[in-house]
Write an enzyme that holds these catalytic residues in place. Structure first.
Site, PDB file in Angstrom:
ATOM      1  N   ASP A  47      -2.153   4.352  -5.846  1.00 34.46           N
ATOM      2  CA  ASP A  47      -3.474   3.902  -6.296  1.00 34.46           C
ATOM      3  C   ASP A  47      -3.492   3.565  -7.778  1.00 34.46           C
ATOM      4  OD1 ASP A  47      -3.919   5.465  -3.753  1.00 34.46           O
ATOM      5  OD2 ASP A  47      -5.889   4.575  -4.087  1.00 34.46           O
ATOM      6  N   GLN A  53      -6.183   9.940   7.053  1.00 30.99           N
ATOM      7  CA  GLN A  53      -5.969   8.474   7.098  1.00 30.99           C
ATOM      8  C   GLN A  53      -4.669   8.114   7.812  1.00 30.99           C
ATOM      9  OE1 GLN A  53      -6.948  10.211   4.410  1.00 30.99           O
ATOM     10  NE2 GLN A  53      -8.089   8.975   2.945  1.00 30.99           N
ATOM     11  N   GLY A  61      -8.637   2.482   0.294  1.00 32.61           N
ATOM     12  CA  GLY A  61      -7.342   1.888  -0.017  1.00 32.61           C
ATOM     13  C   GLY A  61      -7.498   1.082  -1.295  1.00 32.61           C
ATOM     14  N   ALA A  62      -6.575   1.284  -2.230  1.00 34.09           N
ATOM     15  CA  ALA A  62      -6.771   0.742  -3.580  1.00 34.09           C
ATOM     16  C   ALA A  62      -7.049  -0.763  -3.625  1.00 34.09           C
ATOM     17  CB  ALA A  62      -5.564   1.120  -4.435  1.00 34.09           C
TER      18      ALA A  62
HETATM   19  O1  MRU Z   1      -8.590   7.752  -0.341  1.00 28.72           O
HETATM   20  P1  MRU Z   1      -8.015   6.488   0.171  1.00 28.72           P
HETATM   21  O2  MRU Z   1      -7.965   6.398   1.655  1.00 28.72           O
HETATM   22  O3  MRU Z   1      -8.645   5.281  -0.464  1.00 28.72           O
HETATM   23  O4  MRU Z   1      -6.509   6.561  -0.329  1.00 28.72           O
HETATM   24  C1  MRU Z   1      -5.633   5.521  -0.052  1.00 28.72           C
HETATM   25  C2  MRU Z   1      -4.261   5.834  -0.477  1.00 28.72           C
HETATM   26  O5  MRU Z   1      -3.967   6.859  -1.024  1.00 28.72           O
HETATM   27  C3  MRU Z   1      -3.238   4.780  -0.219  1.00 28.72           C
HETATM   28  O6  MRU Z   1      -1.965   5.356  -0.088  1.00 28.72           O
HETATM   29  C4  MRU Z   1      -3.266   3.832  -1.395  1.00 28.72           C
HETATM   30  O7  MRU Z   1      -4.483   3.231  -1.590  1.00 28.72           O
HETATM   31  C5  MRU Z   1      -2.137   2.913  -1.313  1.00 28.72           C
HETATM   32  S1  MRU Z   1      -2.439   1.214  -1.678  1.00 28.72           S
HETATM   33  C6  MRU Z   1      -2.374   0.383  -0.201  1.00 28.72           C
END
Ligand code: MRU
Length: 372
Positions: free
Chosen positions: A245, A204, A54-55
């Site tokens: 992200d 996820q 998550g970013a």
């Molecule tokens: O690959 P990940 O699980 O890190 O991807 C996360 C996402 O795509 C989320 O939608 C993103 O980080 C949104 S910010 C809360």
């Protein structure tokens, strides 16, 4: 947010005052386990293996990774090496660079003796800012959910919200981005139902978003990734809210693979498609998301295999493709700004455009120095 009555953030400083606690997200939803990070290598591994993801959370854990580095060697050289190692973990979310740059700037501005304390103070401020920022995103997004609720013919019917991947509190320090308005709407007593895209290949949505929503008592239904268009065609989605992200200066958004297709389906069906983001997700240095955002490509086994719990409670990984079939694993896609109804930020809701973003972040206009 709470897990079975106990308050958690997704990252924290442990009781010893220095080691870093995280929730091992690779174990969810089957078990809830926490982990202790004691070295920069631990922090790096946690990001690479997606124990944290998550970013905004990647950024926060990287910031604490620099703290752990400073404890063992706070020289310029050691910190720069740690920065490079952490920066190389995942390419798409810009929050990682934002967080590393913020902590590094603070560290290089003080002498070596002061660096451990400075690093922990900066990382804590960054984490607190993320939690507060996400709560504000929730407040602004709540207005949009209320507006959708007011449009329903039957006021007892739930507002149906579709989301993709996990942009909840597990993806941030607390509250989440896309899920923050949902939590606040639920807490305010609005009837809410969330369509949760499973989000192949790592699921996820099915494993993290469904778990989060369930723990908070929010009604939800997990759907196959390809179901969203059908639901929209049949009036079963009132609005979409997703995270991002990396958001470009003109409002293109890059989120988990499959987001773009949901935006297209939403446009075709006249359904609002909102993207929720903190300031740390905006990359002011680029305009064209398709041309300029690096898209992470991950191992093919995430596509060719699937892991879950068997009827006897064991975790098992099985292969779902024929031997020899190659697989490609693009982890993110870009949704051009024209498909985004509006951006929901901690400062309010704006058009997905350069002018829209600059209205909320006027310090980014040419010639105006950025505050903070
Ligand atoms: O690959 P990940 O699980 O890190 O991807 C996360 C996402 O795509 C989320 O939608 C993103 O980080 C949104 S910010 C809360």
């Amino acid at each position: 947010m709470k897990v079975d009555g106990v308050r958690y953030r997704s990252v924290w400083v442990a009781d010893d005052g220095w080691s870093i606690g995280i929730i091992d997200q690779t174990k969810l939803p089957h078990s809830f386990a926490t982990l202790k990070l004691t070295t920069v290598a631990d922090a790096t591994r946690a990001i690479v293996t997606m124990q944290v993801r998550g970013a905004p959370l990647i950024g926060a854990v990287a910031a604490y990774g620099l703290c752990l580095q400073a404890r063992t060697d706070a020289s310029d050289e050691a910190l720069k090496t740690a920065y490079s190692t952490l920066f190389a973990t995942r390419p798409t979310a810009v929050n990682l660079k934002w967080a590393l740059d913020s902590v590094m700037a603070a560290l290089l501005a003080v002498g070596v003796q002061a660096r451990v304390a400075t690093a922990y103070a900066k990382a804590a401020a960054l984490a607190d800012d993320d939690a507060e920022t996400c709560r504000s995103i929730g407040e602004h997004g709540l207005d949009l959910v209320r507006a959708a609720a007011a449009k329903r013919a039957d006021i007892a019917a739930p507002v149906n919200i579709l989301t993709h991947c996990n942009a909840g509190w597990l993806a941030t320090v607390d509250w989440g981005t896309a899920l923050a308005p949902i939590y606040l709407a639920h807490d305010a007593g609005l009837p809410i139902h969330v369509w949760v895209d499973e989000t192949r290949p790592r699921n996820q949505g099915a494993s993290l978003t469904a778990w989060e929503l369930g723990k908070h008592g929010v009604r939800h239904t997990v759907i196959a990734d390809n179901a969203g268009g059908h639901l929209m065609q049949h009036g079963l989605v009132d609005l979409c809210i997703v995270g991002t992200d990396r958001t470009t200066a003109r409002g293109d958004v890059c989120n988990k693979i499959g987001t773009y297709l949901k935006a297209l389906a939403a446009r075709d069906n006249g359904i609002p498609f909102y993207v929720a983001l903190p300031h740390s997700t905006i990359d002011w240095t680029i305009e064209d998301g398709l041309a300029d955002i690096p898209i992470e490509q991950r191992t093919a086994t995430e596509v060719t295999e699937i892991t879950g719990r068997t009827a006897t409670g064991q975790l098992a990984t099985v292969t779902i493709t024929p031997p020899g079939s190659p697989a490609a694993n693009y982890a993110f896609d870009v949704t051009p700004a024209r498909y985004v109804t509006a951006l929901i930020t901690e400062r309010g809701v704006c058009a997905a455009s350069r002018e829209g973003l600059l209205t909320l972040y006027p310090e980014r206009r040419a010639g105006v120095r950025r505050a903070g």
